[in-house]
Design a protein around this motif. Structure first.
Motif, PDB file in Angstrom:
ATOM      1  N   LEU A  79      85.459 -21.238  -5.126  1.00 31.85           N
ATOM      2  CA  LEU A  79      86.630 -20.424  -5.395  1.00 31.85           C
ATOM      3  C   LEU A  79      87.553 -20.383  -4.175  1.00 31.85           C
ATOM      4  O   LEU A  79      87.108 -20.130  -3.060  1.00 31.85           O
ATOM      5  CB  LEU A  79      86.203 -19.004  -5.771  1.00 31.85           C
ATOM      6  N   TYR A  80      88.837 -20.624  -4.408  1.00 39.42           N
ATOM      7  CA  TYR A  80      89.856 -20.574  -3.359  1.00 39.42           C
ATOM      8  C   TYR A  80      90.942 -19.600  -3.781  1.00 39.42           C
ATOM      9  O   TYR A  80      91.241 -19.468  -4.979  1.00 39.42           O
ATOM     10  CB  TYR A  80      90.492 -21.945  -3.132  1.00 39.42           C
ATOM     11  N   THR A  81      91.552 -18.921  -2.802  1.00 37.82           N
ATOM     12  CA  THR A  81      92.689 -18.049  -3.085  1.00 37.82           C
ATOM     13  C   THR A  81      93.876 -18.471  -2.229  1.00 37.82           C
ATOM     14  O   THR A  81      93.720 -18.921  -1.093  1.00 37.82           O
ATOM     15  CB  THR A  81      92.357 -16.575  -2.805  1.00 37.82           C
ATOM     16  N   GLU A  82      95.068 -18.300  -2.795  1.00 33.18           N
ATOM     17  CA  GLU A  82      96.293 -18.691  -2.098  1.00 33.18           C
ATOM     18  C   GLU A  82      96.802 -17.528  -1.251  1.00 33.18           C
ATOM     19  O   GLU A  82      96.745 -16.366  -1.659  1.00 33.18           O
ATOM     20  CB  GLU A  82      97.354 -19.093  -3.115  1.00 33.18           C
ATOM     21  N   THR A  83      97.299 -17.874  -0.063  1.00 34.34           N
ATOM     22  CA  THR A  83      97.879 -16.848   0.807  1.00 34.34           C
ATOM     23  C   THR A  83      99.357 -16.679   0.485  1.00 34.34           C
ATOM     24  O   THR A  83      99.953 -17.454  -0.281  1.00 34.34           O
ATOM     25  CB  THR A  83      97.710 -17.216   2.285  1.00 34.34           C
ATOM     26  N   GLU A  84      99.966 -15.688   1.124  1.00 32.09           N
ATOM     27  CA  GLU A  84     101.373 -15.393   0.900  1.00 32.09           C
ATOM     28  C   GLU A  84     102.266 -16.556   1.329  1.00 32.09           C
ATOM     29  O   GLU A  84     103.335 -16.781   0.753  1.00 32.09           O
ATOM     30  CB  GLU A  84     101.748 -14.121   1.661  1.00 32.09           C
ATOM     31  N   ASN A  85     101.808 -17.339   2.351  1.00 28.43           N
ATOM     32  CA  ASN A  85     102.630 -18.462   2.823  1.00 28.43           C
ATOM     33  C   ASN A  85     102.287 -19.790   2.147  1.00 28.43           C
ATOM     34  O   ASN A  85     102.766 -20.840   2.563  1.00 28.43           O
ATOM     35  CB  ASN A  85     102.512 -18.605   4.335  1.00 28.43           C
ATOM     36  N   GLY A  86     101.416 -19.760   1.128  1.00 31.45           N
ATOM     37  CA  GLY A  86     101.132 -20.956   0.362  1.00 31.45           C
ATOM     38  C   GLY A  86      99.905 -21.747   0.757  1.00 31.45           C
ATOM     39  O   GLY A  86      99.569 -22.740   0.117  1.00 31.45           O
ATOM     40  N   SER A  87      99.205 -21.347   1.843  1.00 31.27           N
ATOM     41  CA  SER A  87      97.959 -22.036   2.221  1.00 31.27           C
ATOM     42  C   SER A  87      96.795 -21.467   1.408  1.00 31.27           C
ATOM     43  O   SER A  87      96.935 -20.443   0.730  1.00 31.27           O
ATOM     44  CB  SER A  87      97.703 -21.879   3.712  1.00 31.27           C
ATOM     45  N   TRP A  88      95.638 -22.158   1.506  1.00 35.71           N
ATOM     46  CA  TRP A  88      94.485 -21.768   0.685  1.00 35.71           C
ATOM     47  C   TRP A  88      93.320 -21.340   1.578  1.00 35.71           C
ATOM     48  O   TRP A  88      93.071 -21.924   2.621  1.00 35.71           O
ATOM     49  CB  TRP A  88      94.046 -22.927  -0.215  1.00 35.71           C
ATOM     50  N   ILE A  89      92.614 -20.326   1.115  1.00 38.93           N
ATOM     51  CA  ILE A  89      91.413 -19.830   1.801  1.00 38.93           C
ATOM     52  C   ILE A  89      90.215 -20.070   0.897  1.00 38.93           C
ATOM     53  O   ILE A  89      90.259 -19.775  -0.295  1.00 38.93           O
ATOM     54  CB  ILE A  89      91.532 -18.323   2.110  1.00 38.93           C
ATOM     55  N   GLY A  90      89.132 -20.581   1.479  1.00 36.75           N
ATOM     56  CA  GLY A  90      87.920 -20.793   0.686  1.00 36.75           C
ATOM     57  C   GLY A  90      87.183 -22.027   1.129  1.00 36.75           C
ATOM     58  O   GLY A  90      87.589 -22.685   2.092  1.00 36.75           O
TER      59      GLY A  90
END
Length: 598
Positions: free
Chosen positions: A465-476
């Motif tokens: 599972l990945y989530t998008e940050t406010e600036n468009g990058s991905w965390i996960g």
């Protein structure tokens, strides 16, 4: 006859004579005779060294006239004429005596910085001083003066000076008096004195040293050693050391153990008048305490051997009733590896071996014996249709202990287990287990045990599972425990046989499975992936949740103010989200969905 020269130094008379007259025979000793004025000759001294050519009379008195002559002594103890007779007058203004006291090291070396106490006897009321001439470590001649003050006792002058830090040899120590234009001097040294080297030892590290720890420096080549008891000190000065290049430092702690054994100090080179700093870190030697347990508790009667890496034995022993065994200190083993081997007396337990890197001080090791696994299970893990299952964990339980092996690509496994009645089962994905099978194993024998699932083995989905940050990058990908699974609303179109990641999905071959995540609670969107189940057991579900938050920006008429955030559903029902206190007029809120402010 040999010539005789008399030199007056204050109230002292120095005699210097030549070689014995020709034909005088063997000279075994020399006898020095003196007479006062016209008085009788008296023996002043007998010099056993026939090669001596000088002597100083320290007992002459000012204002007197003395005569001197040298007599030789043959092998039979008979005297014979040796030198001519000489007479000398001792002046009336003179120093009666000039003496010093100071510590001597190894009977002949002075120590840098040591006090030299001076006493001069002469007529009262004179001006007195002392002058020390010395050679420094660079070979330069230098002098040092000190005033002498008349003490309460008339005609007694006292003072002191210190052996200079850079002095390598004390050449002379003279006393001077002056009164009404008259001067006199006297020499205190009979011969030059060597100044020994000095070593300042700084003890580093955090080891708490006993007060009675003994620091010693020694040299084999010059047979010199010096010791100091620490008494809580971390810095020790050793002085007056004869020159040598092989000095060794030791630090004896409790039990006579050298605390420098594991960090040897390089040999120290000492030169006359030299001064150097040596830093050394004392360490406790490595000691080992072993506590051995078996599945039932402590393990007595276990033979333990400790060796170094090369197999050289260091110590051995047998554990007591409480399973403990302590070994004495191991010299020069700090930071090195030791091998601990334990052989239990009870034949049902296996021997064990452990390699450890020994630290300074006590090394405590807890070792646990296991049952011998000299029986073997082998077989195949299959599903309900008889197809092999790879990567299944075959687990055997016996008397509270587990023994495990993985099945290969053909479903085959081989596992060493104890002899006795054991329980075997297969587990897929750490959760889906087969039925347990009871097996009687025999020591030294191999038994075939095939494990077959009677239920359909679920498919395994690893959710990334990945989530998008406010600036468009991905965390996960996220580490998804059961809490995160609930928070992101992880769901499956097929039945789930658990709530953790990886997912166990009850789906048959050919069935389509949809895995979804919904991040609305955190301001994220929804994502799904769909997979058609095939022959393989494991699948990967990659889910990316887009960032959906918007911002509400406004101004507050009054501050501070309490701000409340609610979520409205389609029926205009509101659910509390959060609250905060605003202290400035500007307000920025993230709104995950349809929100309003009160």
């Amino acid at each position: 006859m040999a010539d005789l020269t008399l030199t007056v130094q204050g109230s002292q008379v120095k005699l210097v004579w030549g070689d014995p007259p020709a034909g005088s025979g063997t000279v075994s000793a020399l006898r020095i005779l003196r007479k006062l004025g016209t008085g009788d000759w008296q023996t002043l001294a007998t010099v056993a060294d026939a090669a001596a050519r000088s002597y100083t009379d320290l007992s002459a008195a000012p204002g007197k006239t003395y005569s001197y002559v040298i007599r030789g002594v043959d092998g039979n103890g008979q005297p014979f004429p040796y030198s001519v007779e000489k007479t000398v007058d001792i002046g009336g203004f003179a120093i009666s005596s000039f003496n010093y006291t100071m510590p001597f090291y190894f009977r002949q070396h002075a120590g840098q910085g040591d006090k030299v106490k001076l006493t001069l006897l002469a007529s009262a009321g004179a001006a007195a001083k002392a002058e020390l001439a010395y050679l420094d470590v660079n070979g330069v001649n230098r002098t040092l003066q000190s005033a002498l003050v008349e003490a309460a006792e008339t005609g007694v002058y006292k003072g002191e000076l210190a052996v200079p830090e850079a002095a390598a040899k004390l050449l002379s120590l003279k006393g001077y008096i002056e009164e009404d234009g008259q001067t006199a001097e006297a020499e205190a040294l009979r011969e030059p004195i060597l100044v020994g080297g000095t070593v300042d030892v700084e003890l580093t590290g955090a080891l708490d040293l006993p007060n009675d720890s003994l620091l010693t420096i020694y040299s084999k080549s010059v047979h010199a050693y010096q010791s100091a008891t620490l008494k809580g000190m971390r810095s020790v000065t050793l002085k007056g050391l004869p020159a040598a290049d092989d000095y060794t430092l030791t630090l004896s702690g409790a039990g006579g153990i050298d605390l420098f054994d594991d960090v040897p100090v390089p040999p120290v080179r000492i030169v006359a008048g030299g001064h150097q700093l040596v830093s050394a870190e004392p360490l406790l030697p490595a000691r080992v305490n072993v506590a051995i347990y078996n599945p039932s508790g402590t393990a007595p009667d276990v033979h333990v051997i400790v060796t170094d890496e090369e197999g050289h034995p260091l110590a051995s022993g047998i554990t007591a009733l409480n399973g403990n065994l302590s070994f004495p200190a191991f010299k020069k083993m700090v930071g090195k590896k030791a091998i601990i081997r334990a052989a239990p007396k009870d034949p049902k337990f296996a021997s064990l071996e452990q390699t450890v890197t020994l630290a300074s001080g006590l090394n405590r090791l807890d070792l646990r014996l296991t049952l011998k696994t000299d029986a073997t299970l082998t077989g195949t893990v299959t599903d309900k249709d008889g197809k092999p299952v790879k990567d299944a964990t075959v687990q055997v339980w016996y008397q509270g202990n587990y023994y495990k092996a993985q099945s290969d690509t053909t479903g085959r496994y081989t596992l060493g287990v104890p002899a006795g009645n054991v329980y075997a089962q297969a587990i897929v994905a750490g959760a889906f287990a087969s039925s347990a099978i009871t097996v009687a194993t025999v020591s030294g024998q191999t038994k075939t045990v095939d494990i077959r699932y009677t239920r359909q083995i679920p498919s395994i989905f690893e959710v990334k599972l990945y989530t998008e940050t406010e600036n468009g990058s991905w965390i996960g990908p996220y580490e998804l425990d059961w809490r995160e699974m609930v928070h992101f609303h992880i769901t499956s179109s097929a039945s789930l046989l658990g709530s953790s990641n990886p997912l166990l999905v009850d789906a048959a071959a050919g069935q389509s499975v949809k895995i979804c995540a919904n991040g609305i609670e955190g301001g994220y969107g929804k994502a799904c992936t769909e997979v058609t189940i095939g022959d393989k057991l494991k699948y990967e579900a990659v889910l990316r949740l887009s960032y959906l938050n918007t911002k509400a920006v406004g101004q507050l008429a009054e501050t501070p103010a309490s701000v409340y955030l609610y979520r409205l559903d389609n029926g205009a029902n509101k659910t509390y989200v959060e609250s905060r206190t605003a202290y400035t007029g500007s307000l920025v809120l993230k709104l995950p969905g349809r929100e309003r402010m009160n």
